[in-house]
Design an enzyme around this catalytic site. Structure first.
Site, PDB file in Angstrom:
ATOM      1  N   SER A 192       0.821  -1.214   0.000  1.00 40.43           N
ATOM      2  CA  SER A 192       0.000   0.000   0.000  1.00 40.43           C
ATOM      3  C   SER A 192       0.850   1.257   0.000  1.00 40.43           C
ATOM      4  O   SER A 192       1.910   1.318   0.614  1.00 40.43           O
ATOM      5  CB  SER A 192      -0.914   0.038   1.228  1.00 40.43           C
ATOM      6  OG  SER A 192      -1.622   1.274   1.227  1.00 40.43           O
ATOM      7  N   LYS A 202      -4.492  -6.680   3.455  1.00 41.74           N
ATOM      8  CA  LYS A 202      -4.477  -5.548   2.504  1.00 41.74           C
ATOM      9  C   LYS A 202      -5.895  -5.214   2.042  1.00 41.74           C
ATOM     10  O   LYS A 202      -6.254  -4.050   1.867  1.00 41.74           O
ATOM     11  CB  LYS A 202      -3.578  -5.885   1.298  1.00 41.74           C
ATOM     12  CG  LYS A 202      -3.599  -4.814   0.195  1.00 41.74           C
ATOM     13  CD  LYS A 202      -3.156  -3.461   0.712  1.00 41.74           C
ATOM     14  CE  LYS A 202      -2.875  -2.403  -0.323  1.00 41.74           C
ATOM     15  NZ  LYS A 202      -3.856  -2.075  -1.313  1.00 41.74           N
ATOM     16  N   HIS A 238      -7.491  -3.308   4.764  1.00 35.63           N
ATOM     17  CA  HIS A 238      -6.888  -1.964   4.719  1.00 35.63           C
ATOM     18  C   HIS A 238      -7.645  -1.105   3.707  1.00 35.63           C
ATOM     19  O   HIS A 238      -8.032   0.033   3.982  1.00 35.63           O
ATOM     20  CB  HIS A 238      -5.402  -2.078   4.326  1.00 35.63           C
ATOM     21  CG  HIS A 238      -4.791  -0.781   3.864  1.00 35.63           C
ATOM     22  ND1 HIS A 238      -5.048  -0.242   2.611  1.00 35.63           N
ATOM     23  CD2 HIS A 238      -3.968   0.096   4.476  1.00 35.63           C
ATOM     24  CE1 HIS A 238      -4.404   0.905   2.485  1.00 35.63           C
ATOM     25  NE2 HIS A 238      -3.739   1.141   3.605  1.00 35.63           N
ATOM     26  N   ASN A 239      -7.878  -1.666   2.530  1.00 37.66           N
ATOM     27  CA  ASN A 239      -8.565  -0.903   1.487  1.00 37.66           C
ATOM     28  C   ASN A 239     -10.023  -0.641   1.854  1.00 37.66           C
ATOM     29  O   ASN A 239     -10.571   0.411   1.528  1.00 37.66           O
ATOM     30  CB  ASN A 239      -8.493  -1.651   0.147  1.00 37.66           C
ATOM     31  CG  ASN A 239      -7.145  -1.494  -0.521  1.00 37.66           C
ATOM     32  OD1 ASN A 239      -6.153  -1.244   0.145  1.00 37.66           O
ATOM     33  ND2 ASN A 239      -7.097  -1.661  -1.823  1.00 37.66           N
ATOM     34  N   GLU A 258      -9.964   2.197   3.964  1.00 31.68           N
ATOM     35  CA  GLU A 258      -9.671   3.338   3.068  1.00 31.68           C
ATOM     36  C   GLU A 258     -10.969   3.844   2.417  1.00 31.68           C
ATOM     37  O   GLU A 258     -11.236   5.051   2.384  1.00 31.68           O
ATOM     38  CB  GLU A 258      -8.669   2.839   2.022  1.00 31.68           C
ATOM     39  CG  GLU A 258      -8.336   3.759   0.881  1.00 31.68           C
ATOM     40  CD  GLU A 258      -7.434   3.039  -0.145  1.00 31.68           C
ATOM     41  OE1 GLU A 258      -6.361   2.540   0.233  1.00 31.68           O
ATOM     42  OE2 GLU A 258      -7.820   2.968  -1.336  1.00 31.68           O
TER      43      GLU A 258
HETATM   44  C1  6PG Z   1      -3.154   1.422  -1.686  1.00 30.14           C
HETATM   45  C2  6PG Z   1      -4.411   1.606  -2.483  1.00 30.14           C
HETATM   46  C3  6PG Z   1      -4.293   0.898  -3.797  1.00 30.14           C
HETATM   47  C4  6PG Z   1      -5.313   1.334  -4.808  1.00 30.14           C
HETATM   48  C5  6PG Z   1      -6.697   1.039  -4.405  1.00 30.14           C
HETATM   49  C6  6PG Z   1      -7.695   1.790  -5.231  1.00 30.14           C
HETATM   50  O1  6PG Z   1      -3.276   0.897  -0.593  1.00 30.14           O
HETATM   51  O2  6PG Z   1      -2.093   1.790  -2.184  1.00 30.14           O
HETATM   52  O3  6PG Z   1      -5.496   1.075  -1.786  1.00 30.14           O
HETATM   53  O4  6PG Z   1      -4.295  -0.477  -3.545  1.00 30.14           O
HETATM   54  O5  6PG Z   1      -5.194   2.694  -5.045  1.00 30.14           O
HETATM   55  O6  6PG Z   1      -6.850  -0.327  -4.571  1.00 30.14           O
HETATM   56  O7  6PG Z   1      -8.797   1.031  -5.234  1.00 30.14           O
HETATM   57  P1  6PG Z   1     -10.117   1.434  -5.948  1.00 30.14           P
HETATM   58  O8  6PG Z   1      -9.791   1.656  -7.389  1.00 30.14           O
HETATM   59  O9  6PG Z   1     -10.998   0.268  -5.734  1.00 30.14           O
HETATM   60  O10 6PG Z   1     -10.570   2.687  -5.285  1.00 30.14           O
END
Ligand code: 6PG
Length: 468
Positions: free
Chosen positions: A133, A187, A190-191, A194
């Site tokens: 990430s 991960k 984590h997302n 996010e």
């Molecule tokens: C990270 C981000 C990366 C990516 C996302 C975007 O941790 O660096 O999360 O993995 O930018 O997966 O995801 P979406 O396109 O689903 O918003």
């Protein structure tokens, strides 16, 4: 694989090339390849321009790259999740020999990672599912890295991974979290967090913009101030910068962007896996739903035509908006960690939530001031693994919850959608009620289907008077 394996990387897109430059920058030799020759050549030029081509061997395809790598080999894949990963593995398998390793460093559905691990380990190969990430900047200068695989696999890549990772007070933000799909699962969650955090930030922005009539640049200034307080985080920081930016003189950058959000799947996977585990990450669910609804713009336009615009004024102070976002963020983290702990039990991973919080303190997209407190809470005595019950977080929520209530109430009466903030509040109000209202749900189930229920007094009769 063993320490000192020859490194290869396949997939030189934005993240792949940034990660490759990071590896070269730390002095490791690296073989690279990509589907398109032009991309390989461009990468070779970029590496040379950065003075990083000495240890680089660039190849136009996998079939020439792998035989040129002395064994044992470790090939990092940076290709889109799903079928492209399976296709690349199918091409790699005949080129590799037992003892070699494949490292999937993209976002992957952890179910796929478990399936691939089983298949490749049966063939004597090592498979590592590795979450990375930090976006392009993180991949280039120090991401947070979540590794899943065997202890032996980890010891083979540990020194390389720790040297390319972000550092928090000198400690690498990289860890071996468990076997097979553990790294990719962490991960994914984590997302999910996010997604929830981004959505709640957007909801607060919406209240300030449409309920208080503030211009994006003014709101951006407030976010910049918040970035030095309890909300300090990468996402609040970039929001301040985004809102102050202009697309053309006098035109805020956000106003030039269609309000239709994309999503590649990790938020959805978090929701699906949480539900399968008997959990419910409702803030993430609300964020995924908000992106899905946003994509249906023509429908929303029809809706606005029918119902009229609902964006009445809201009477909220900056402090209330800040505190509401803090409460929502705490609850989103709490739901994420609870999902991680449930998965750890279900899959026998022994995930260490404190270690996960520690490696999220730098490099990753959800890095924030709260993560150090979260790590400390999990290192201490945490009732039932529930973050919102940790003394430090109980104190923070005692202070911030009135603001979350005010924000959700004002949003509701002004007609502003705040699905993620409302989900956060609904979760906390549910989880802090010893007796809720599912007694009635149980009664209904029994009424129409004789499903039975447990009695408060422990009595034998499992059916209601409607069956007597
Ligand atoms: C990270 C981000 C990366 C990516 C996302 C975007 O941790 O660096 O999360 O993995 O930018 O997966 O995801 P979406 O396109 O689903 O918003």
């Amino acid at each position: 694989m063993s320490t000192g394996a020859t490194l290869g990387l396949y997939g030189l897109g934005t993240m792949g090339s940034a990660l490759a430059l990071n590896i070269l920058d730390k002095g490791f030799g690296l073989h690279v390849s990509n589907r398109s020759d032009q991309v390989v050549d461009a990468f070779r030029n970029d590496a040379a321009a950065a003075g990083l081509a000495d240890n680089l061997s660039a190849h136009h395809d996998l079939e020439t790259m792998v035989p040129a790598m002395p064994g044992p080999r470790a090939v990092i894949l940076m290709v889109p999740a799903g079928a492209p990963v399976d296709e690349t593995i199918d091409r790699l398998r005949p080129l590799l020999t037992p003892g070699d390793a494949i490292i999937d460093a993209g976002n992957a559905d952890f179910n796929d990672t478990r399936r691939r691990t089983e298949a490749l380990e049966a063939a004597g190969l090592t498979y590592i599912g590795m979450g990375v990430s930090g976006g392009e900047e993180g991949a280039r200068h120090g991401p947070s890295i979540m590794v899943g695989g065997t202890e032996q696999a980890w010891s083979g890549i540990r020194s390389m991974i720790e040297s390319i990772a972000a550092r928090y007070e000198g400690v690498p933000c990289a860890a071996h979290l468990g076997p097979d799909g553990a790294g990719h699962f962490v991960k994914t969650v984590h997302n999910g967090i996010e997604y929830a955090d981004m959505q709640m930030i957007a909801e607060i922005y919406g209240l300030m913009r449409h309920g208080q009539g503030l211009a994006p640049a003014e709101i951006g200034k407030t976010f910049a101030v918040w970035d030095s307080g309890p909300l300090q985080s990468y996402l609040v920081g970039i929001t301040g910068k985004i809102l102050k930016a202009e697309d053309a003189p006098g035109v805020p950058a956000v106003d030039a962007i269609l309000d239709q959000a994309g999503q590649k799947g990790t938020g959805r996977w978090t929701v699906i896996e949480a539900v399968k585990l008997g959990q419910s990450a409702t803030t993430v669910e609300a964020a995924v739903a908000a992106r899905s609804w946003s994509a249906e713009k023509p429908l929303r336009e029809t809706g606005e035509g029918l119902y009229g615009q609902t964006a009445g004024p809201v009477d909220l102070s900056e402090a209330q908006l800040e505190q509401a976002l803090l409460a929502g963020r705490i609850i989103a983290y709490a739901q994420g960690f609870r999902t991680l702990l449930a998965a750890s039990d279900a899959y026998g991973w022994s995930l260490d939530p404190a270690r996960i919080a520690e490696i999220w303190r730098a490099g990753c997209i959800i890095r924030s001031a709260l993560l150090d407190d979260i790590a400390k809470a999990f290192r201490g005595d945490l009732p039932q693994g529930q973050l919102v019950f940790a003394p430090a977080f109980k104190d923070m929520l005692d202070d911030s919850l009135p603001a979350l209530r005010a924000v959700v109430a004002q949003a509701a009466s002004g007609g502003h959608p705040v699905p993620a903030l409302a989900a956060a509040l609904g979760f906390l109000d549910s989880m802090t009620r010893a007796r809720g209202t599912t007694d009635l749900v149980q009664a209904q189930r029994d009424f129409f289907g004789r499903h039975g229920f447990d009695r408060v007094d422990g009595g034998e009769d499992r059916h209601g008077p409607w069956w007597r």
